[in-house]
Design a protein around this motif. Sequence first.
Motif: not given
Length: 70
Positions: A61-70
């Motif tokens: 979830i953290l990875y997807l959050f940061f990947a989609l944020r940038s």
Amino acid sequence: MRVEALTGVILIMIGVILLLIGVAPRLLESIPKLHPIIYTQVSLGDLKIGTSPLAIIILTILYLFFALRS
């Protein structure tokens, strides 16, 4: 403190806790079984591999959050 730094510190603390959880059953045989969502261990002969499904879900979830944020 930046969000990335705080996340890194939290992940390091989770890693240390998981390492201690993995070592603790060998040191103290009287520890009750941990719930499978917290710690799961697979034995392949003499090799024992342990993981935490909960940590994998949180990290995904953290990875997807940061990947989609940038």
